[in-house]
Design a protein around this motif. Structure first.
Motif, PDB file in Angstrom:
ATOM      1  N   THR A  18       0.840  -1.204   0.000  1.00  0.00           N
ATOM      2  CA  THR A  18       0.000   0.000   0.000  1.00  0.00           C
ATOM      3  C   THR A  18       0.871   1.249   0.000  1.00  0.00           C
ATOM      4  OG1 THR A  18      -1.707  -1.177   1.248  1.00  0.00           O
ATOM      5  CG2 THR A  18      -1.849   1.226   1.197  1.00  0.00           C
ATOM      6  N   GLY A  19       1.923   1.245   0.825  1.00  0.00           N
ATOM      7  CA  GLY A  19       2.833   2.388   0.862  1.00  0.00           C
ATOM      8  C   GLY A  19       3.524   2.611  -0.466  1.00  0.00           C
ATOM      9  N   ALA A  20       3.935   1.517  -1.135  1.00  0.00           N
ATOM     10  CA  ALA A  20       4.598   1.642  -2.430  1.00  0.00           C
ATOM     11  C   ALA A  20       3.659   2.221  -3.484  1.00  0.00           C
ATOM     12  CB  ALA A  20       5.115   0.277  -2.877  1.00  0.00           C
ATOM     13  N   LEU A  21       2.425   1.733  -3.498  1.00  0.00           N
ATOM     14  CA  LEU A  21       1.440   2.257  -4.450  1.00  0.00           C
ATOM     15  C   LEU A  21       1.139   3.729  -4.171  1.00  0.00           C
ATOM     16  CD1 LEU A  21      -1.058  -0.741  -4.624  1.00  0.00           C
ATOM     17  CD2 LEU A  21       0.337   0.127  -6.506  1.00  0.00           C
ATOM     18  N   TYR A  22       1.050   4.084  -2.895  1.00  0.00           N
ATOM     19  CA  TYR A  22       0.758   5.472  -2.529  1.00  0.00           C
ATOM     20  C   TYR A  22       1.909   6.377  -2.958  1.00  0.00           C
ATOM     21  CZ  TYR A  22      -2.142   8.728   0.177  1.00  0.00           C
ATOM     22  OH  TYR A  22      -3.000   9.737   0.555  1.00  0.00           O
ATOM     23  N   LEU A  23       3.153   5.897  -2.793  1.00  0.00           N
ATOM     24  CA  LEU A  23       4.302   6.693  -3.205  1.00  0.00           C
ATOM     25  C   LEU A  23       4.283   6.915  -4.723  1.00  0.00           C
ATOM     26  CD1 LEU A  23       6.981   8.082  -2.540  1.00  0.00           C
ATOM     27  CD2 LEU A  23       8.103   5.860  -2.808  1.00  0.00           C
ATOM     28  N   ILE A  24       3.957   5.879  -5.471  1.00  0.00           N
ATOM     29  CA  ILE A  24       3.846   6.013  -6.931  1.00  0.00           C
ATOM     30  C   ILE A  24       2.780   7.046  -7.284  1.00  0.00           C
ATOM     31  CG2 ILE A  24       3.144   4.813  -9.040  1.00  0.00           C
ATOM     32  CD1 ILE A  24       4.419   2.280  -7.814  1.00  0.00           C
ATOM     33  N   PHE A  25       1.652   6.977  -6.609  1.00  0.00           N
ATOM     34  CA  PHE A  25       0.551   7.923  -6.822  1.00  0.00           C
ATOM     35  C   PHE A  25       1.012   9.363  -6.583  1.00  0.00           C
ATOM     36  CE2 PHE A  25      -3.027   9.980  -4.311  1.00  0.00           C
ATOM     37  CZ  PHE A  25      -3.675  10.498  -5.407  1.00  0.00           C
ATOM     38  N   VAL A  26       1.731   9.584  -5.481  1.00  0.00           N
ATOM     39  CA  VAL A  26       2.208  10.929  -5.148  1.00  0.00           C
ATOM     40  C   VAL A  26       3.219  11.424  -6.181  1.00  0.00           C
ATOM     41  CG1 VAL A  26       3.528  12.270  -3.469  1.00  0.00           C
ATOM     42  CG2 VAL A  26       1.756  10.695  -2.672  1.00  0.00           C
ATOM     43  N   LEU A  27       4.166  10.578  -6.549  1.00  0.00           N
ATOM     44  CA  LEU A  27       5.210  10.993  -7.496  1.00  0.00           C
ATOM     45  C   LEU A  27       4.626  11.303  -8.870  1.00  0.00           C
ATOM     46  CD1 LEU A  27       8.103   8.529  -6.572  1.00  0.00           C
ATOM     47  CD2 LEU A  27       7.855  10.945  -5.946  1.00  0.00           C
ATOM     48  N   ILE A  28       3.690  10.482  -9.327  1.00  0.00           N
ATOM     49  CA  ILE A  28       3.053  10.748 -10.622  1.00  0.00           C
ATOM     50  C   ILE A  28       2.286  12.069 -10.568  1.00  0.00           C
ATOM     51  CG2 ILE A  28       1.310   9.961 -12.264  1.00  0.00           C
ATOM     52  CD1 ILE A  28       2.040   7.118 -11.557  1.00  0.00           C
ATOM     53  N   GLY A  29       1.600  12.310  -9.451  1.00  0.00           N
ATOM     54  CA  GLY A  29       0.851  13.551  -9.303  1.00  0.00           C
ATOM     55  C   GLY A  29       1.753  14.771  -9.340  1.00  0.00           C
ATOM     56  N   VAL A  30       2.888  14.704  -8.649  1.00  0.00           N
ATOM     57  CA  VAL A  30       3.833  15.823  -8.644  1.00  0.00           C
ATOM     58  C   VAL A  30       4.362  16.088 -10.051  1.00  0.00           C
ATOM     59  CG1 VAL A  30       6.110  16.562  -7.859  1.00  0.00           C
ATOM     60  CG2 VAL A  30       4.498  15.538  -6.233  1.00  0.00           C
ATOM     61  N   CYS A  31       4.762  15.008 -10.748  1.00  0.00           N
ATOM     62  CA  CYS A  31       5.319  15.179 -12.094  1.00  0.00           C
ATOM     63  C   CYS A  31       4.276  15.702 -13.080  1.00  0.00           C
ATOM     64  CB  CYS A  31       5.880  13.851 -12.595  1.00  0.00           C
ATOM     65  SG  CYS A  31       7.339  13.288 -11.697  1.00  0.00           S
ATOM     66  N   ALA A  71      -4.957   8.701 -12.044  1.00  0.00           N
ATOM     67  CA  ALA A  71      -6.262   8.063 -11.824  1.00  0.00           C
ATOM     68  C   ALA A  71      -6.096   6.576 -11.531  1.00  0.00           C
ATOM     69  CB  ALA A  71      -7.155   8.269 -13.047  1.00  0.00           C
ATOM     70  N   LEU A  72      -5.250   5.901 -12.295  1.00  0.00           N
ATOM     71  CA  LEU A  72      -5.038   4.468 -12.101  1.00  0.00           C
ATOM     72  C   LEU A  72      -4.411   4.181 -10.741  1.00  0.00           C
ATOM     73  CD1 LEU A  72      -4.886   1.537 -13.076  1.00  0.00           C
ATOM     74  CD2 LEU A  72      -2.713   2.102 -14.200  1.00  0.00           C
ATOM     75  N   SER A  73      -3.356   4.905 -10.400  1.00  0.00           N
ATOM     76  CA  SER A  73      -2.667   4.627  -9.140  1.00  0.00           C
ATOM     77  C   SER A  73      -3.540   4.971  -7.944  1.00  0.00           C
ATOM     78  CB  SER A  73      -1.342   5.400  -9.078  1.00  0.00           C
ATOM     79  OG  SER A  73      -1.543   6.791  -9.213  1.00  0.00           O
ATOM     80  N   ILE A 208      -1.288  22.113   3.390  1.00  0.00           N
ATOM     81  CA  ILE A 208       0.018  21.717   3.939  1.00  0.00           C
ATOM     82  C   ILE A 208      -0.091  20.550   4.923  1.00  0.00           C
ATOM     83  CG2 ILE A 208       1.947  22.485   5.374  1.00  0.00           C
ATOM     84  CD1 ILE A 208       1.756  25.204   4.023  1.00  0.00           C
ATOM     85  N   PRO A 209      -1.053  20.579   5.870  1.00  0.00           N
ATOM     86  CA  PRO A 209      -1.154  19.417   6.776  1.00  0.00           C
ATOM     87  C   PRO A 209      -1.385  18.107   6.034  1.00  0.00           C
ATOM     88  CG  PRO A 209      -2.410  21.269   7.642  1.00  0.00           C
ATOM     89  CD  PRO A 209      -1.990  21.649   6.257  1.00  0.00           C
ATOM     90  N   ALA A 210      -2.156  18.152   4.947  1.00  0.00           N
ATOM     91  CA  ALA A 210      -2.406  16.933   4.172  1.00  0.00           C
ATOM     92  C   ALA A 210      -1.124  16.419   3.539  1.00  0.00           C
ATOM     93  CB  ALA A 210      -3.460  17.209   3.096  1.00  0.00           C
ATOM     94  N   VAL A 211      -0.331  17.325   2.990  1.00  0.00           N
ATOM     95  CA  VAL A 211       0.936  16.921   2.363  1.00  0.00           C
ATOM     96  C   VAL A 211       1.859  16.278   3.391  1.00  0.00           C
ATOM     97  CG1 VAL A 211       3.005  17.747   1.185  1.00  0.00           C
ATOM     98  CG2 VAL A 211       0.762  18.669   0.565  1.00  0.00           C
ATOM     99  N   LEU A 212       1.985  16.916   4.557  1.00  0.00           N
ATOM    100  CA  LEU A 212       2.827  16.369   5.611  1.00  0.00           C
ATOM    101  C   LEU A 212       2.311  15.011   6.077  1.00  0.00           C
ATOM    102  CD1 LEU A 212       3.413  19.607   7.728  1.00  0.00           C
ATOM    103  CD2 LEU A 212       4.978  18.550   6.088  1.00  0.00           C
ATOM    104  N   GLY A 213       0.991  14.916   6.249  1.00  0.00           N
ATOM    105  CA  GLY A 213       0.392  13.669   6.703  1.00  0.00           C
ATOM    106  C   GLY A 213       0.580  12.544   5.705  1.00  0.00           C
ATOM    107  N   GLU A 214       0.428  12.858   4.419  1.00  0.00           N
ATOM    108  CA  GLU A 214       0.584  11.821   3.394  1.00  0.00           C
ATOM    109  C   GLU A 214       2.013  11.281   3.348  1.00  0.00           C
ATOM    110  OE1 GLU A 214      -2.076  11.996  -0.372  1.00  0.00           O
ATOM    111  OE2 GLU A 214      -1.313  14.007   0.001  1.00  0.00           O
ATOM    112  N   PHE A 215       3.005  12.173   3.393  1.00  0.00           N
ATOM    113  CA  PHE A 215       4.388  11.707   3.336  1.00  0.00           C
ATOM    114  C   PHE A 215       4.755  10.910   4.587  1.00  0.00           C
ATOM    115  CE2 PHE A 215       5.007  14.842  -0.102  1.00  0.00           C
ATOM    116  CZ  PHE A 215       5.758  14.053  -0.973  1.00  0.00           C
ATOM    117  N   TRP A 216       4.238  11.321   5.735  1.00  0.00           N
ATOM    118  CA  TRP A 216       4.471  10.563   6.962  1.00  0.00           C
ATOM    119  C   TRP A 216       3.820   9.189   6.854  1.00  0.00           C
ATOM    120  CZ3 TRP A 216       2.847  12.602  12.499  1.00  0.00           C
ATOM    121  CH2 TRP A 216       3.343  11.721  13.484  1.00  0.00           C
TER     122      TRP A 216
END
Length: 245
Positions: A18-31, A71-73, A208-216
């Protein structure tokens, strides 16, 4: 809802997946949204937007692919979050799944608008009335507003996620509260952006709290997995149930 001390022990393999998929989701969103889109979309100049899409056709198509990837991730993350947390509270886990899927559909629609803009940029004769600049700008404006409206459902998916962290006892309680605050902030940011368009910085600050919470949250899942509570504090051994769909 199960008591924190008797919640079934988490499956660490599912937690790390789940953490790996979430990280992929975040990185794709940033890019996709933060890096590529600003190079293509000029909010105030339709001519510049069309010119950028024509000149940077490959980059624009990568941006569309990343939008589809978002959307997929997110759909996969929502499913895996349900798989991880359903033993804690199936209603809250179902809410995470439902809100995540709704947000994914909104981003999928945004991707379709970007693809439409790129099609018109490649063949201006397809534009209604022959006005390719206005058509492309309109498509990108709809896409941007879809992201703005989807912030409500992104906030809604963080709130039950935070509640699940609190009630599971698998992760630090401050993380749960940070996700809840972040979810509320995201919801408020959607209304602030709509009602007070000139104070964009304030809307950004609310997220900002959401961003911090997601990365944590992602970091904790990847590094620590999800840990069950010390069973010595419970009335009996932790329950163990399979986490298969």
């Amino acid at each position: 809802m199960l008591d924190r001390r008797t919640a079934p022990a988490p499956d660490r393999r599912v937690a790390r997946a789940t953490g790996a998929l979430y990280l992929i989701f975040v990185l794709i969103g940033v890019c996709g949204f933060l890096l590529i889109r600003p190079h293509l979309y000029d909010v105030t100049d339709p001519v510049a937007t069309l010119s950028q899409l024509i000149t940077n056709d490959s980059l624009a198509r990568v941006g569309i692919a990343l939008e589809l990837g978002i959307a997929l991730s997110q759909a996969l993350v929502a499913l895996w979050l349900f798989r991880l947390f359903r033993s804690v509270d199936v209603v809250a886990a179902g809410a995470v799944l439902a809100f995540g899927l709704v947000n994914a559909v909104a981003i999928l629609t945004s991707a379709a608008m970007l693809a439409t803009a790129q099609t018109v940029a490649g063949d201006p004769s397809l534009a209604p009335g022959g006005d390719a600049e206005a058509t492309v700008q309109f498509a990108y404006a709809i896409s941007a507003n879809l992201w703005g409206a989807a912030a409500i459902f992104f906030g809604l998916w963080l709130i039950p996620m935070g509640l699940l962290v609190l009630h599971s006892g698998w992760m630090p309680r401050p993380l749960g509260w940070l996700l809840i605050v972040g979810g509320v902030g995201y919801i408020l940011s959607a209304f602030v952006t709509l009602l007070l368009p000139d104070v964009g910085a304030a809307a950004d600050a609310l997220t900002i709290p959401a961003v911090l919470g997601e990365f944590w949250f992602v970091g904790y899942l990847l590094i620590r997995g999800a840990r069950s509570l010390d069973v010595s504090t419970a009335s009996g051994p932790a329950l163990s149930t399979p986490n298969a769909i």
